[in-house]
Write a protein that holds these residues in place. Structure first.
Motif, PDB file in Angstrom:
ATOM      1  N   ASP A 228      -2.754  -4.810   4.803  1.00  0.00           N
ATOM      2  CA  ASP A 228      -1.756  -3.762   4.615  1.00  0.00           C
ATOM      3  C   ASP A 228      -2.480  -2.434   4.416  1.00  0.00           C
ATOM      4  O   ASP A 228      -3.551  -2.395   3.796  1.00  0.00           O
ATOM      5  CB  ASP A 228      -0.899  -4.096   3.385  1.00  0.00           C
ATOM      6  CG  ASP A 228       0.271  -3.142   3.193  1.00  0.00           C
ATOM      7  OD1 ASP A 228       0.768  -2.591   4.202  1.00  0.00           O
ATOM      8  OD2 ASP A 228       0.703  -2.951   2.037  1.00  0.00           O
ATOM      9  N   ALA A 229      -1.893  -1.359   4.949  1.00  0.00           N
ATOM     10  CA  ALA A 229      -2.500  -0.040   4.776  1.00  0.00           C
ATOM     11  C   ALA A 229      -1.437   1.044   4.809  1.00  0.00           C
ATOM     12  O   ALA A 229      -0.368   0.872   5.403  1.00  0.00           O
ATOM     13  CB  ALA A 229      -3.535   0.215   5.880  1.00  0.00           C
TER      14      ALA A 229
ATOM     15  N   TYR B 185      -5.438   0.419   0.920  1.00  0.00           N
ATOM     16  CA  TYR B 185      -5.564  -0.852   1.629  1.00  0.00           C
ATOM     17  C   TYR B 185      -5.409  -2.017   0.659  1.00  0.00           C
ATOM     18  O   TYR B 185      -5.963  -1.988  -0.443  1.00  0.00           O
ATOM     19  CB  TYR B 185      -6.942  -0.948   2.297  1.00  0.00           C
ATOM     20  CG  TYR B 185      -7.348   0.334   2.977  1.00  0.00           C
ATOM     21  CD1 TYR B 185      -6.894   0.641   4.263  1.00  0.00           C
ATOM     22  CD2 TYR B 185      -8.145   1.278   2.308  1.00  0.00           C
ATOM     23  CE1 TYR B 185      -7.244   1.842   4.874  1.00  0.00           C
ATOM     24  CE2 TYR B 185      -8.490   2.476   2.921  1.00  0.00           C
ATOM     25  CZ  TYR B 185      -8.039   2.756   4.197  1.00  0.00           C
ATOM     26  OH  TYR B 185      -8.365   3.944   4.793  1.00  0.00           O
TER      27      TYR B 185
ATOM     28  N   ILE C  95      -8.356  -6.920   5.238  1.00  0.00           N
ATOM     29  CA  ILE C  95      -7.163  -6.289   4.660  1.00  0.00           C
ATOM     30  C   ILE C  95      -5.924  -6.744   5.431  1.00  0.00           C
ATOM     31  O   ILE C  95      -6.020  -7.176   6.586  1.00  0.00           O
ATOM     32  CB  ILE C  95      -7.258  -4.744   4.670  1.00  0.00           C
ATOM     33  CG1 ILE C  95      -7.417  -4.198   6.093  1.00  0.00           C
ATOM     34  CG2 ILE C  95      -8.407  -4.282   3.778  1.00  0.00           C
ATOM     35  CD1 ILE C  95      -7.343  -2.681   6.196  1.00  0.00           C
TER      36      ILE C  95
ATOM     37  N   TYR D 221      -5.676  -3.538  -4.566  1.00  0.00           N
ATOM     38  CA  TYR D 221      -5.626  -2.448  -3.584  1.00  0.00           C
ATOM     39  C   TYR D 221      -6.808  -1.500  -3.779  1.00  0.00           C
ATOM     40  O   TYR D 221      -7.247  -1.272  -4.910  1.00  0.00           O
ATOM     41  CB  TYR D 221      -4.330  -1.652  -3.718  1.00  0.00           C
ATOM     42  CG  TYR D 221      -3.112  -2.410  -3.252  1.00  0.00           C
ATOM     43  CD1 TYR D 221      -2.591  -2.214  -1.977  1.00  0.00           C
ATOM     44  CD2 TYR D 221      -2.501  -3.350  -4.076  1.00  0.00           C
ATOM     45  CE1 TYR D 221      -1.485  -2.921  -1.537  1.00  0.00           C
ATOM     46  CE2 TYR D 221      -1.394  -4.076  -3.641  1.00  0.00           C
ATOM     47  CZ  TYR D 221      -0.895  -3.853  -2.376  1.00  0.00           C
ATOM     48  OH  TYR D 221       0.194  -4.562  -1.934  1.00  0.00           O
TER      49      TYR D 221
ATOM     50  N   ALA E 100       0.844  -1.200   0.000  1.00  0.00           N
ATOM     51  CA  ALA E 100       0.000   0.000   0.000  1.00  0.00           C
ATOM     52  C   ALA E 100       0.878   1.248   0.000  1.00  0.00           C
ATOM     53  O   ALA E 100       0.591   2.235  -0.678  1.00  0.00           O
ATOM     54  CB  ALA E 100      -0.919  -0.020   1.218  1.00  0.00           C
TER      55      ALA E 100
ATOM     56  N   PHE F 252     -11.736   3.996   7.607  1.00  0.00           N
ATOM     57  CA  PHE F 252     -11.877   2.576   7.271  1.00  0.00           C
ATOM     58  C   PHE F 252     -12.695   1.892   8.363  1.00  0.00           C
ATOM     59  O   PHE F 252     -12.378   1.994   9.547  1.00  0.00           O
ATOM     60  CB  PHE F 252     -10.510   1.889   7.151  1.00  0.00           C
ATOM     61  CG  PHE F 252     -10.611   0.518   6.546  1.00  0.00           C
ATOM     62  CD1 PHE F 252     -10.522   0.348   5.177  1.00  0.00           C
ATOM     63  CD2 PHE F 252     -10.854  -0.592   7.343  1.00  0.00           C
ATOM     64  CE1 PHE F 252     -10.659  -0.916   4.610  1.00  0.00           C
ATOM     65  CE2 PHE F 252     -10.993  -1.854   6.791  1.00  0.00           C
ATOM     66  CZ  PHE F 252     -10.886  -2.018   5.418  1.00  0.00           C
TER      67      PHE F 252
ATOM     68  N   LEU G  32      -2.363  -1.997  11.221  1.00  0.00           N
ATOM     69  CA  LEU G  32      -3.728  -2.525  11.315  1.00  0.00           C
ATOM     70  C   LEU G  32      -4.067  -2.952  12.735  1.00  0.00           C
ATOM     71  O   LEU G  32      -5.170  -3.428  12.997  1.00  0.00           O
ATOM     72  CB  LEU G  32      -3.887  -3.729  10.377  1.00  0.00           C
ATOM     73  CG  LEU G  32      -3.522  -3.517   8.910  1.00  0.00           C
ATOM     74  CD1 LEU G  32      -3.811  -4.781   8.109  1.00  0.00           C
ATOM     75  CD2 LEU G  32      -4.285  -2.331   8.327  1.00  0.00           C
TER      76      LEU G  32
ATOM     77  N   LEU H 203      -7.763   3.400  12.616  1.00  0.00           N
ATOM     78  CA  LEU H 203      -8.001   3.340  11.167  1.00  0.00           C
ATOM     79  C   LEU H 203      -9.322   4.017  10.814  1.00  0.00           C
ATOM     80  O   LEU H 203      -9.420   4.752   9.832  1.00  0.00           O
ATOM     81  CB  LEU H 203      -8.046   1.885  10.690  1.00  0.00           C
ATOM     82  CG  LEU H 203      -6.762   1.247  10.178  1.00  0.00           C
ATOM     83  CD1 LEU H 203      -6.969  -0.248   9.977  1.00  0.00           C
ATOM     84  CD2 LEU H 203      -6.299   1.888   8.883  1.00  0.00           C
TER      85      LEU H 203
ATOM     86  N   GLY I 120      -6.436   6.903   2.271  1.00  0.00           N
ATOM     87  CA  GLY I 120      -6.003   5.616   2.800  1.00  0.00           C
ATOM     88  C   GLY I 120      -5.942   4.618   1.663  1.00  0.00           C
ATOM     89  O   GLY I 120      -6.826   4.601   0.798  1.00  0.00           O
TER      90      GLY I 120
ATOM     91  N   SER J 206      -1.195   5.727   4.438  1.00  0.00           N
ATOM     92  CA  SER J 206      -2.010   6.939   4.401  1.00  0.00           C
ATOM     93  C   SER J 206      -1.206   8.161   3.996  1.00  0.00           C
ATOM     94  O   SER J 206       0.024   8.199   4.096  1.00  0.00           O
ATOM     95  CB  SER J 206      -2.644   7.188   5.777  1.00  0.00           C
ATOM     96  OG  SER J 206      -1.646   7.557   6.720  1.00  0.00           O
TER      97      SER J 206
END
Length: 200
Positions: free
Chosen positions: A108-109, A126, A106, A166, A47, A98, A86, A92, A124, A111
């Motif tokens: 992975d994230a 994800y 999910i 993603y 991400a 989110f 996460l 989040l 964001g 920002s």
């Protein structure tokens, strides 16, 4: 005359066979060796990689004051995107919109947020574990963001896009979200817009 006609038909048949063999040896785009291997080469690594690729395509004069990542010392960044853990589903939701109930979908994230006001721009990105869950995750994101109680002004617009497994969800001022959408599409031509709505 009959011999010439027969020869023309034979040549046409030979040409058709040769063309068939040529295309059979090629991938879907007509280039030898393309296919799953080519797709792997274009795969998005994370991400953060997706978000960094888009941010790096901005010129100096196009950029805005931004920060990224979560509040941990390890992930918090200035002047660019950062990884978002996460481990704290409530963060989040509060920071990026989110939905907590979808965090298990999910893995992975990352920002990127406008430093002056999150409602000016928040994004964001994800990675959805199972591609089959992309529509559900995108719909939950949309509903969760649009029903928020906004403070310090309203964002103009919400955009949700997906590419390579993603989902990118970003909201904010019309001009900034429009520029980000263009940059993301330029960086990832296969990106698909799932939602583009005013925030009311």
């Amino acid at each position: 005359m009959k011999v010439m006609h027969t020869m023309k038909k034979a040549l046409a048949a030979l040409l058709a066979v040769l063309l068939t063999l040529t295309f059979a040896a090629c991938g879907s785009d007509g280039k030898p060796g393309s296919g799953s291997e080519g797709e792997e080469e274009n795969a998005i690594g994370s991400a953060l990689e997706l978000l960094t690729t888009v941010w790096d395509s901005y010129g100096e004069e196009e950029r805005f004051a931004a920060a990224g990542g979560d509040m941990s010392e390890e992930n918090m960044t200035m002047d660019g995107p950062g990884k978002f853990s996460l481990s704290d589903a409530a963060a989040l939701d509060a920071t990026l919109g989110f939905p907590e109930a979808a965090v298990d979908k999910i893995d992975d994230a990352a920002s990127l947020v406008h430093m002056m006001n999150a409602n000016t721009f928040t994004c964001g990105v994800y990675h959805v574990k199972d591609a089959a869950d992309l529509p559900e995750v995108s719909a939950a994101l949309k509903d969760n963001i649009l029903q928020r109680q906004w403070m310090c002004g309203f964002p103009d617009r919400l955009v949700i896009m997906q590419t390579g497994g993603y989902v990118a969800a970003f909201f904010g001022e019309q001009g900034i979200t429009g520029a980000f959408q263009e940059k993301l599409t330029a960086a990832y031509p296969d990106a698909e817009t799932l939602c583009d709505e005013p925030v009311v």
